[in-house]
Design a protein around this motif. Structure first.
Motif, PDB file in Angstrom:
ATOM      1  N   LYS A 236      36.104  38.466  27.631  1.00 36.60           N
ATOM      2  CA  LYS A 236      35.020  39.451  27.029  1.00 36.60           C
ATOM      3  C   LYS A 236      33.914  40.090  28.335  1.00 36.60           C
ATOM      4  CE  LYS A 236      33.207  36.361  24.333  1.00 36.60           C
ATOM      5  NZ  LYS A 236      33.946  35.121  24.584  1.00 36.60           N
ATOM      6  N   SER A 237      33.450  39.190  29.208  1.00 37.90           N
ATOM      7  CA  SER A 237      32.541  39.378  30.208  1.00 37.90           C
ATOM      8  C   SER A 237      33.515  40.462  31.372  1.00 37.90           C
ATOM      9  CB  SER A 237      32.203  38.213  30.990  1.00 37.90           C
ATOM     10  OG  SER A 237      31.361  37.339  30.064  1.00 37.90           O
ATOM     11  N   THR A 238      35.002  39.843  31.428  1.00 40.10           N
ATOM     12  CA  THR A 238      35.912  40.620  32.416  1.00 40.10           C
ATOM     13  C   THR A 238      35.789  42.306  31.840  1.00 40.10           C
ATOM     14  OG1 THR A 238      36.932  38.779  32.980  1.00 40.10           O
ATOM     15  CG2 THR A 238      37.829  40.786  33.298  1.00 40.10           C
ATOM     16  N   ASN A 241      32.575  44.107  32.321  1.00 41.09           N
ATOM     17  CA  ASN A 241      32.439  44.401  33.618  1.00 41.09           C
ATOM     18  C   ASN A 241      33.422  45.806  34.010  1.00 41.09           C
ATOM     19  OD1 ASN A 241      30.562  42.684  34.104  1.00 41.09           O
ATOM     20  ND2 ASN A 241      31.911  41.178  35.017  1.00 41.09           N
ATOM     21  N   GLU A 247      29.613  44.569  38.149  1.00 42.28           N
ATOM     22  CA  GLU A 247      29.580  43.106  37.812  1.00 42.28           C
ATOM     23  C   GLU A 247      28.252  42.810  37.155  1.00 42.28           C
ATOM     24  OE1 GLU A 247      32.308  40.902  38.223  1.00 42.28           O
ATOM     25  OE2 GLU A 247      33.130  42.816  38.823  1.00 42.28           O
ATOM     26  N   LYS A 248      28.249  42.907  35.753  1.00 39.57           N
ATOM     27  CA  LYS A 248      27.096  42.807  35.096  1.00 39.57           C
ATOM     28  C   LYS A 248      27.009  41.495  34.486  1.00 39.57           C
ATOM     29  CE  LYS A 248      23.475  44.327  32.259  1.00 39.57           C
ATOM     30  NZ  LYS A 248      22.287  45.141  32.986  1.00 39.57           N
ATOM     31  N   ALA A 249      28.175  40.802  33.930  1.00 36.62           N
ATOM     32  CA  ALA A 249      28.321  39.655  33.341  1.00 36.62           C
ATOM     33  C   ALA A 249      28.981  38.631  34.369  1.00 36.62           C
ATOM     34  CB  ALA A 249      29.358  39.829  32.058  1.00 36.62           C
ATOM     35  N   VAL A 251      31.457  35.986  35.398  1.00 42.02           N
ATOM     36  CA  VAL A 251      32.858  35.745  34.851  1.00 42.02           C
ATOM     37  C   VAL A 251      33.355  34.306  35.546  1.00 42.02           C
ATOM     38  CG1 VAL A 251      35.282  36.441  35.072  1.00 42.02           C
ATOM     39  CG2 VAL A 251      33.551  38.152  34.874  1.00 42.02           C
ATOM     40  N   THR A 258      28.857  32.125  28.940  1.00 39.87           N
ATOM     41  CA  THR A 258      28.144  33.299  28.461  1.00 39.87           C
ATOM     42  C   THR A 258      27.459  32.496  27.274  1.00 39.87           C
ATOM     43  OG1 THR A 258      29.331  35.107  29.024  1.00 39.87           O
ATOM     44  CG2 THR A 258      27.498  35.251  27.348  1.00 39.87           C
ATOM     45  N   ILE A 262      24.776  39.543  26.475  1.00 38.86           N
ATOM     46  CA  ILE A 262      24.577  40.594  27.599  1.00 38.86           C
ATOM     47  C   ILE A 262      24.650  41.904  27.204  1.00 38.86           C
ATOM     48  CG2 ILE A 262      25.099  41.350  29.776  1.00 38.86           C
ATOM     49  CD1 ILE A 262      25.939  38.624  30.661  1.00 38.86           C
ATOM     50  N   ASP A 277      28.241  41.842  25.244  1.00 33.60           N
ATOM     51  CA  ASP A 277      29.098  40.888  25.361  1.00 33.60           C
ATOM     52  C   ASP A 277      28.259  39.309  24.871  1.00 33.60           C
ATOM     53  OD1 ASP A 277      30.810  38.931  26.650  1.00 33.60           O
ATOM     54  OD2 ASP A 277      29.803  38.893  28.567  1.00 33.60           O
TER      55      ASP A 277
END
Length: 460
Positions: A236-238, A241, A247-249, A251, A258, A262, A277
């Motif tokens: 999800k985070s990938t 991003n 690179e917001k979240a 990984v 998480t 986010i 996310d």
């Protein structure tokens, strides 16, 4: 925010460009004395003898002290935004210069403008109606192609035109029924009840269309809340991003990284999507993570779209089917997104395509098939109604007035069915006219105007 008659006669001044240092700043004045006040501190041509829509170079001085070299633009009433005399002074973008010039103008008779006062004066002076005035604020805050187009359409009178047509036709029947009241003892009928029914049913159809357009309008104006949901480590985070290209979240290979959600905005095809996310969907004994999972479930219920993301190498068909049943029960549109296609078992992929042919196969890590995912996301938003030029309601105040208008029109139809007296019929029609008039400003109160214009920036 309401204005006395004395305040409405004042000449007002404010910075029209954003605060802070920039190449230029524009200071705006509006009012009967705007040109004379500016002329008192401007050294160049005599501004009081110049034509409208002309620009003049000179200096702004405090007695003999030069504050700045400027360009002064003149807009003589009624050929201006506010339909009053308007002067716009373009200075260098120093906050010191701006403050000095504004202080000088105040010393010579102007007063600081209140939030939205320029636009409110334009409305009060008949430059445009209230719905168009509100569109000015929407235009300023538009941050996508679709929100910009919706604001332009409304500002140019598209929505107001629809409402004006409704009111004009209804006013005719209202006046005829009012006339019948004057001849109550003579049993005359100036307004055909069958024609009135046809009109009200027609108005109901238009009002219903406008009301139903609000869901799309709200999406256009505020963005589409989109939840990325799935098990921990599904990617999800990938994916977030990859969609953001940053690179917001965080990984990590560690499940449950998480803990909360986010959120960030992404422009896809001219539409703003507010991607969220979330913490993973799974049973957990970790107290902090369980709070995140609970919040994920709440976010999913209020989302307009869910991306159900699962890892092809770590999810079996039974689990996918179980999750899909839960998502279907929510009643929120969702997309099935199979991640890590580059590492998947071809046999399992073939079986999944047969069982769920609408699944989108991607690799978030390698950014494969993301354009296909974006296309499918846009399809679910369904902008066909907007792109065909139909009027879209984007303002919650307008939506509320349309809901009340619909109820009033339903009361008119019920009155026709029950053959109620003319005075009650006239009351129901007047209520419908009142709520329609609230939208465009034919019906206003000081509190309503204060609430609307107080949300504008000071220089607008």
């Amino acid at each position: 925010m309401s204005f006395s008659l004395a305040e409405k006669a004042d000449t007002i001044v404010a910075l029209a460009t954003p605060q802070g240092v920039g190449a230029i700043a524009v200071i705006r004045l509006s009012g009967q004395e705007a040109i004379h006040i500016c002329n008192a501190i401007f050294y160049g041509k005599d501004l009081t003898n110049q034509q409208s829509h002309t620009i003049h170079f000179g200096t702004i001085r405090d007695e003999e002290r030069i504050i700045d070299e400027v360009l002064v633009s003149l807009f003589i009433a009624p050929k201006s935004f506010t339909k009053e005399n308007v002067v716009e002074i373009s200075t260098h973008g120093s906050s010191y210069i701006v403050n000095q010039v504004i202080k000088l103008l105040i010393r010579h008779g102007a007063r600081p403008a209140k939030p939205g006062e320029f636009t409110q004066r334009a409305f009060l002076n008949g430059q445009f109606d209230l719905a168009q005035a509100e569109a000015v604020a929407d235009l300023i805050h538009s941050d996508s192609e679709t929100s910009h187009q919706a604001a332009i359409h409304q500002m140019r009178g598209g929505f107001s035109g629809e409402i004006a047509k409704l009111r004009t036709e209804l006013i005719h029947f209202a006046s005829m029924i009012e006339l019948e009241l004057d001849f109550g003892e003579e049993d005359v009928e100036f307004a055909s009840r069958s024609d009135l029914r046809v009109l009200v049913e027609k108005l109901m159809r238009v009002v219903e269309e406008l009301i139903s357009s609000f869901d799309l309008g709200n999406v256009i104006k505020n963005g589409v809340p989109t939840v990325i949901a799935g098990k921990p480590n599904a990617g999800k985070s990938t994916l977030l991003n990859a969609l953001l290209n940053e690179e917001k979240a965080i990984v990590s290979e560690i499940a449950g990284t998480t803990r909360d959600f986010i959120e960030d905005e992404i422009n896809i095809g001219g539409v703003i999507f507010r991607f969220i996310d979330t913490a993973g969907l799974r049973e957990t004994t970790d107290v902090i993570e369980s709070i995140g999972v609970s919040r994920t479930q709440e976010k999913m219920k209020t989302a307009s779209l869910i991306l159900y993301l699962f890892d092809l190498g770590d999810t079996d068909m039974e689990e996918i089917n179980r999750d899909i049943l839960k998502l279907e029960a929510l009643g929120v549109p969702f997309l099935k997104v199979a991640n890590k296609i580059d590492k998947a078992d071809p046999v399992f992929v073939k079986a999944l395509k047969a069982k769920h042919p609408d699944t989108i196969f991607i690799s978030a890590g390698k950014k494969e098939n993301l354009d296909l995912l974006k296309d499918r996301i846009l399809e679910l938003v369904n902008l066909d109604q907007f792109r065909t030029g139909n009027t879209i309601v984007t303002n919650i105040r307008h939506y509320d007035s349309l809901i009340k208008t619909r109820q009033s029109l339903l009361d008119v139809l019920e009155g026709l069915d029950n053959q109620i007296s003319n005075d009650f019929m006239a009351m129901d029609i007047r209520r419908s006219l009142h709520y329609l008039g609230e939208i465009t400003g034919e019906i206003t109160t000081d509190d309503l105007l204060a609430n609307i214009f107080s949300k504008f920036c000071i220089g607008k």
